[in-house]
Design an enzyme around this catalytic site. Sequence first.
Site, short mmCIF file in Angstrom:
data_model
loop_
_atom_site.label_atom_id
_atom_site.label_comp_id
_atom_site.label_asym_id
_atom_site.label_seq_id
_atom_site.Cartn_x
_atom_site.Cartn_y
_atom_site.Cartn_z
N ASP A 126 40.52 55.88 44.79
CA ASP A 126 41.23 56.98 44.13
C ASP A 126 41.74 57.90 45.24
O ASP A 126 41.22 59.00 45.43
CB ASP A 126 40.28 57.70 43.18
CG ASP A 126 39.72 56.76 42.13
OD1 ASP A 126 40.37 56.57 41.09
OD2 ASP A 126 38.65 56.15 42.36
N LEU B 57 37.47 46.91 42.86
CA LEU B 57 36.49 47.07 41.78
C LEU B 57 36.80 48.32 40.98
O LEU B 57 37.15 49.36 41.56
CB LEU B 57 35.09 47.20 42.38
CG LEU B 57 34.25 45.94 42.42
CD1 LEU B 57 34.92 44.86 43.24
CD2 LEU B 57 32.87 46.23 42.99
N SER B 58 36.69 48.23 39.68
CA SER B 58 36.91 49.38 38.81
C SER B 58 36.24 49.10 37.47
O SER B 58 36.25 47.95 37.00
CB SER B 58 38.41 49.59 38.59
OG SER B 58 38.62 50.44 37.48
N HIS C 184 30.47 51.83 43.65
CA HIS C 184 29.71 53.08 43.56
C HIS C 184 28.49 53.00 44.48
O HIS C 184 28.15 53.95 45.18
CB HIS C 184 29.21 53.31 42.13
CG HIS C 184 30.29 53.51 41.11
ND1 HIS C 184 30.49 52.62 40.09
CD2 HIS C 184 31.21 54.49 40.95
CE1 HIS C 184 31.50 53.05 39.32
NE2 HIS C 184 31.95 54.17 39.84
#
Length: 281
Positions: A150, A184-185, A37
């Site tokens: 995504d 990454l999630s 992010h």
Amino acid sequence: MKIARSPGAITSLTALWRRRGESIGFVPTMGALHKAHLSLVRRARARHDRVVVSIFVNPLQFGPKEDLKKYPRPFLKDAALCREEKVDGLYHPTVSVMVPKNACTVVEVQGLDRRYCGTSRPGHFRGVATIVAKLLGQVRPDALYLGEKDYQQLVILDRMTRDLDLGVKVVGCPIIREADGLALSSRNAFLSTTQRAHAPGLIASLRKGALEAKRRGATPASVLASVRRSMKKIPGSKIDYIALADAATLEPARTLQGRLRLLAALFFRNTRLIDNIPILL
Ligand code: AMP
């Protein structure tokens, strides 16, 4: 950093910046912020005078059996991270404002939303597009920063902004990975130690497919078969889908030509992981 909780507050904040001729980059998120992010925030920070981050766990994009309730919501920690990244506006609206009971409008990017992730998550992309359209109306940024992690969401939202002439530029940002390749999630936190150890098998399988695509005589079917063979060997996992598609339209690839994207999703019990890589031929 200003924190806005209502559409009125964020709209008047960004209106003030626009009146001064300042450009605005916007990073929508569901919070539980991690390095990926923050990489989107940095990209926006590098190109705009002002950066707005939204944190909203969007109930419309979760299916009835999905993890809406247990989705992490560490708002104070997220706000501190945003402050460190010199975010100008943090928008944290309430569910009742974003999903009012009397709302009659939905945004559907038809066709694209039925494939791949849309098959196992019916209504998911309608939920995403409806809320992002609303956020864009409230924030009115110049550019929207989205992760390629995504990838289908990125293509769908790009399509939405162009079909509806929303006047916002969509910027796709590269996937940020752990050292072992796992993207990454926020959902990686739901993996057990064993599942976490096997999870990099997903990107390893996609990389095998990318290698197969470069082999003389390879076909879309042979690429998909090579990914499937490899994913089947990931212990404790179940394949959701594997797809090879045109990178711009997400139509299934009929030949190995041009700009393609190899995408896959798998389940470790209830935790669903997705990943994708570019295939340039
Ligand atoms: P989320 O909070 O999961 O809705 O994600 C917010 C934004 O961060 C979306 O545009 C995601 O595609 C992006 N994002 C999440 N994980 C990654 C990652 N590993 N690499 C790049 N972008 C990501």
